[in-house]
Write a protein that holds these residues in place. Structure first.
Motif, PDB file in Angstrom:
ATOM      1  N   GLN A  27      41.201  34.342  53.641  1.00 54.86           N
ATOM      2  CA  GLN A  27      42.681  34.958  53.712  1.00 54.86           C
ATOM      3  C   GLN A  27      43.481  34.032  54.353  1.00 54.86           C
ATOM      4  N   GLU A  28      44.319  33.501  53.694  1.00 52.86           N
ATOM      5  CA  GLU A  28      45.182  32.227  53.846  1.00 52.86           C
ATOM      6  C   GLU A  28      44.257  30.894  54.342  1.00 52.86           C
ATOM      7  N   GLY A  29      43.336  30.784  53.788  1.00 48.34           N
ATOM      8  CA  GLY A  29      42.307  29.796  54.022  1.00 48.34           C
ATOM      9  C   GLY A  29      41.581  30.037  55.032  1.00 48.34           C
ATOM     10  N   ASN A  30      41.607  31.209  55.805  1.00 44.29           N
ATOM     11  CA  ASN A  30      40.745  31.146  56.881  1.00 44.29           C
ATOM     12  C   ASN A  30      39.540  32.263  56.408  1.00 44.29           C
ATOM     13  N   PRO A  31      38.436  31.958  57.119  1.00 44.25           N
ATOM     14  CA  PRO A  31      37.296  32.781  56.869  1.00 44.25           C
ATOM     15  C   PRO A  31      37.604  34.198  57.247  1.00 44.25           C
ATOM     16  N   LEU A  32      37.344  35.264  56.118  1.00 44.00           N
ATOM     17  CA  LEU A  32      37.487  36.750  56.647  1.00 44.00           C
ATOM     18  C   LEU A  32      36.176  37.287  56.595  1.00 44.00           C
ATOM     19  N   TYR A  33      35.254  36.654  55.720  1.00 46.15           N
ATOM     20  CA  TYR A  33      33.869  37.312  55.493  1.00 46.15           C
ATOM     21  C   TYR A  33      32.977  36.192  54.912  1.00 46.15           C
ATOM     22  N   GLU A  34      31.818  36.238  55.301  1.00 44.29           N
ATOM     23  CA  GLU A  34      30.756  35.009  54.759  1.00 44.29           C
ATOM     24  C   GLU A  34      29.394  35.823  54.969  1.00 44.29           C
ATOM     25  N   ASN A  35      28.380  36.093  54.050  1.00 41.94           N
ATOM     26  CA  ASN A  35      27.096  36.111  54.249  1.00 41.94           C
ATOM     27  C   ASN A  35      26.218  36.191  53.236  1.00 41.94           C
ATOM     28  N   TYR A  36      25.108  35.844  53.277  1.00 45.03           N
ATOM     29  CA  TYR A  36      23.990  35.720  51.973  1.00 45.03           C
ATOM     30  C   TYR A  36      22.891  36.734  52.251  1.00 45.03           C
ATOM     31  N   PHE A  37      22.281  36.838  50.929  1.00 48.57           N
ATOM     32  CA  PHE A  37      21.434  37.830  50.620  1.00 48.57           C
ATOM     33  C   PHE A  37      20.323  37.294  49.949  1.00 48.57           C
ATOM     34  N   ASN A  38      19.290  37.939  49.658  1.00 44.20           N
ATOM     35  CA  ASN A  38      18.114  37.870  48.965  1.00 44.20           C
ATOM     36  C   ASN A  38      17.282  36.420  49.080  1.00 44.20           C
ATOM     37  N   ALA A  39      17.216  36.269  50.532  1.00 49.65           N
ATOM     38  CA  ALA A  39      17.062  34.796  51.155  1.00 49.65           C
ATOM     39  C   ALA A  39      17.638  33.761  50.511  1.00 49.65           C
ATOM     40  N   CYS A  40      18.888  33.970  50.245  1.00 46.81           N
ATOM     41  CA  CYS A  40      19.839  32.882  49.801  1.00 46.81           C
ATOM     42  C   CYS A  40      20.480  32.352  51.034  1.00 46.81           C
ATOM     43  N   THR A  41      21.268  31.010  51.105  1.00 46.21           N
ATOM     44  CA  THR A  41      21.801  30.667  52.206  1.00 46.21           C
ATOM     45  C   THR A  41      23.200  29.985  51.707  1.00 46.21           C
ATOM     46  N   ALA A  42      23.842  29.334  52.459  1.00 41.50           N
ATOM     47  CA  ALA A  42      25.218  28.623  52.093  1.00 41.50           C
ATOM     48  C   ALA A  42      24.906  27.738  51.273  1.00 41.50           C
ATOM     49  N   THR A  43      23.821  27.231  51.174  1.00 39.43           N
ATOM     50  CA  THR A  43      23.440  26.060  49.981  1.00 39.43           C
ATOM     51  C   THR A  43      22.741  26.305  48.815  1.00 39.43           C
ATOM     52  N   THR A  44      22.635  27.641  48.775  1.00 39.37           N
ATOM     53  CA  THR A  44      21.879  28.096  47.574  1.00 39.37           C
ATOM     54  C   THR A  44      22.856  28.006  46.077  1.00 39.37           C
ATOM     55  N   ALA A  45      22.565  27.276  45.323  1.00 40.41           N
ATOM     56  CA  ALA A  45      23.337  27.094  44.005  1.00 40.41           C
ATOM     57  C   ALA A  45      22.803  28.020  43.018  1.00 40.41           C
ATOM     58  N   ILE A  46      23.482  28.785  42.392  1.00 43.30           N
ATOM     59  CA  ILE A  46      23.476  29.718  41.302  1.00 43.30           C
ATOM     60  C   ILE A  46      24.137  29.525  40.168  1.00 43.30           C
ATOM     61  N   HIS A  47      23.331  29.755  39.080  1.00 41.64           N
ATOM     62  CA  HIS A  47      23.896  29.584  37.513  1.00 41.64           C
ATOM     63  C   HIS A  47      25.243  30.847  37.673  1.00 41.64           C
ATOM     64  N   VAL A  48      26.404  30.404  37.445  1.00 37.74           N
ATOM     65  CA  VAL A  48      27.591  31.044  37.371  1.00 37.74           C
ATOM     66  C   VAL A  48      28.057  31.592  36.372  1.00 37.74           C
ATOM     67  N   PHE A  49      27.240  31.427  35.040  1.00 35.37           N
ATOM     68  CA  PHE A  49      27.582  31.913  33.797  1.00 35.37           C
ATOM     69  C   PHE A  49      28.997  31.510  33.433  1.00 35.37           C
ATOM     70  N   SER A  50      29.793  32.622  33.154  1.00 37.72           N
ATOM     71  CA  SER A  50      31.169  32.215  32.427  1.00 37.72           C
ATOM     72  C   SER A  50      32.305  31.821  33.349  1.00 37.72           C
ATOM     73  N   VAL A  51      31.782  31.895  34.632  1.00 38.79           N
ATOM     74  CA  VAL A  51      32.804  31.427  35.571  1.00 38.79           C
ATOM     75  C   VAL A  51      32.801  29.792  35.201  1.00 38.79           C
ATOM     76  N   THR A  52      32.038  29.127  34.604  1.00 41.45           N
ATOM     77  CA  THR A  52      31.835  27.972  34.068  1.00 41.45           C
ATOM     78  C   THR A  52      33.240  27.758  33.433  1.00 41.45           C
ATOM     79  N   LYS A  53      33.628  28.658  32.201  1.00 44.59           N
ATOM     80  CA  LYS A  53      34.997  28.343  31.556  1.00 44.59           C
ATOM     81  C   LYS A  53      35.964  27.915  32.295  1.00 44.59           C
ATOM     82  N   SER A  54      36.237  28.836  33.658  1.00 40.23           N
ATOM     83  CA  SER A  54      37.338  28.579  34.251  1.00 40.23           C
ATOM     84  C   SER A  54      37.646  27.277  34.966  1.00 40.23           C
ATOM     85  N   VAL A  55      36.215  26.636  35.078  1.00 40.11           N
ATOM     86  CA  VAL A  55      36.145  25.372  35.728  1.00 40.11           C
ATOM     87  C   VAL A  55      36.594  24.313  34.736  1.00 40.11           C
TER      88      VAL A  55
END
Length: 322
Positions: A27-55
């Motif tokens: 929020q305004e560039g400041n961390p509001l919330y951050e967490n990871y699940f399913n044994a994932c971490t901040a460095t876990t890269a995931i296939h983001v499917f159609s989010v690719t289109k917006s990139v």
């Protein structure tokens, strides 16, 4: 967010949204919330499917800013001078980049020929072979996989770089995003393994090295949040204009409409989603931007054929906190 709000959010995640790998809210560039699940971490890269289109949309904007592409009103075939159109083909000659970006280009197929497409050596030419037909230009038709690769071909042909190299130089490196390498598949088993992978960094490319435009990019939840913040800040990052403000404005407002579902579409973005606009991919991968609240929420999700709408989660548990 206070602990009560966090608890309510994470109870919802553990229930109806249990395939979430990571979630970041700024929020305004400041961390509001951050967490990871399913044994994932901040460095876990995931296939983001159609989010690719917006990139890809952002990369098209950058290519226009830098003069590689003159206008989205250019005809698609201008970028493929060696492509031989079949006798009698007329529709394809009138298709523009704007039609591609707004999902208003016609295609010859009723049911997507995935097997033929993915076993070809040249996915761009295969997409061009399917472009056109008897349907009118300007009628919305969402093409999740077969079709958008034409935009990757345009980027590669105009910039003289691979899409990944161009993205690294002009988008990923400035934002501190790492996308490690090309990802190629020898067979469908490798492709299915990629869809389910928990930590693989790269961008899918065809045998000729042209990267996918409709799917195939991997990102972390933090990477996705950076893309969202770039858009929230009208294309600027640390005081530098990465992509023009005009392109962000145009690409994230309604340019076409999926009438059957009553959904607006921009230039490979979904406008009028919740209280803002979003990049959305299968399995619940989302970059959500609420300009009024200066809020960015990114959600990276593990592969799941059907996933509950993440926008509902954001609007119920995150937006009320700001």
């Amino acid at each position: 967010m206070n602990q009560k709000q966090i608890t309510a959010l994470e109870e919802a995640i553990s229930g109806d949204y249990s395939n979430i790998a990571g979630m970041v809210a700024l929020q305004e560039g400041n961390p509001l919330y951050e967490n990871y699940f399913n044994a994932c971490t901040a460095t876990t890269a995931i296939h983001v499917f159609s989010v690719t289109k917006s990139v890809i949309s952002i990369l098209i904007g950058i290519a226009i800013d830098k003069g590689y592409i003159k206008s989205i009103d250019q005809k698609v075939l201008e970028f493929f001078p060696d492509y031989k159109i079949k006798r009698g083909e007329k529709t394809i000659q009138a298709v523009t980049m704007k039609h591609m970006l707004t999902m208003t280009a016609p295609y010859k197929y009723k049911s997507a020929p995935y097997t033929k497409y993915f076993t070809s050596d040249d996915w761009v030419t295969s997409a061009l072979d399917l472009l056109g037909g008897k349907k009118p230009i300007g009628e919305f038709r969402y093409t999740p996989l077969i079709g958008p690769d034409i935009l990757s071909g345009i980027l590669a042909n105009t910039t003289g770089q691979s899409v990944l190299d161009f993205a690294r130089e002009h988008l990923f490196l400035p934002l501190g995003i790492t996308v490690a390498s090309n990802i190629n598949f020898k067979d469908k088993e490798e492709q299915f393994a990629f869809l389910k992978a928990k930590n693989i960094s790269g961008w899918v490319a065809d045998p000729k090295g042209i990267h996918t435009a409709g799917w195939g990019l991997t990102m972390t939840a933090l990477d996705m949040a950076k893309i969202g913040k770039l858009c929230l800040d009208n294309g600027t990052w640390n005081g530098k204009q990465i992509v023009s403000e005009q392109w962000i404005e145009e690409s994230t407002k309604e340019q076409s409409r999926w009438t059957e579902l009553n959904l607006a579409y921009g230039y490979l973005w979904w406008p009028n989603i919740g209280n803002g606009y979003a990049a959305m991919g299968d399995s619940g991968n989302v970059i959500y931007i609420n300009p009024a609240k200066k809020l960015v929420v990114s959600i990276a999700s593990l592969y799941k054929p059907t996933a509950k709408d993440r926008i509902e989660l954001i609007m119920k548990y995150v937006e009320p906190c700001v």
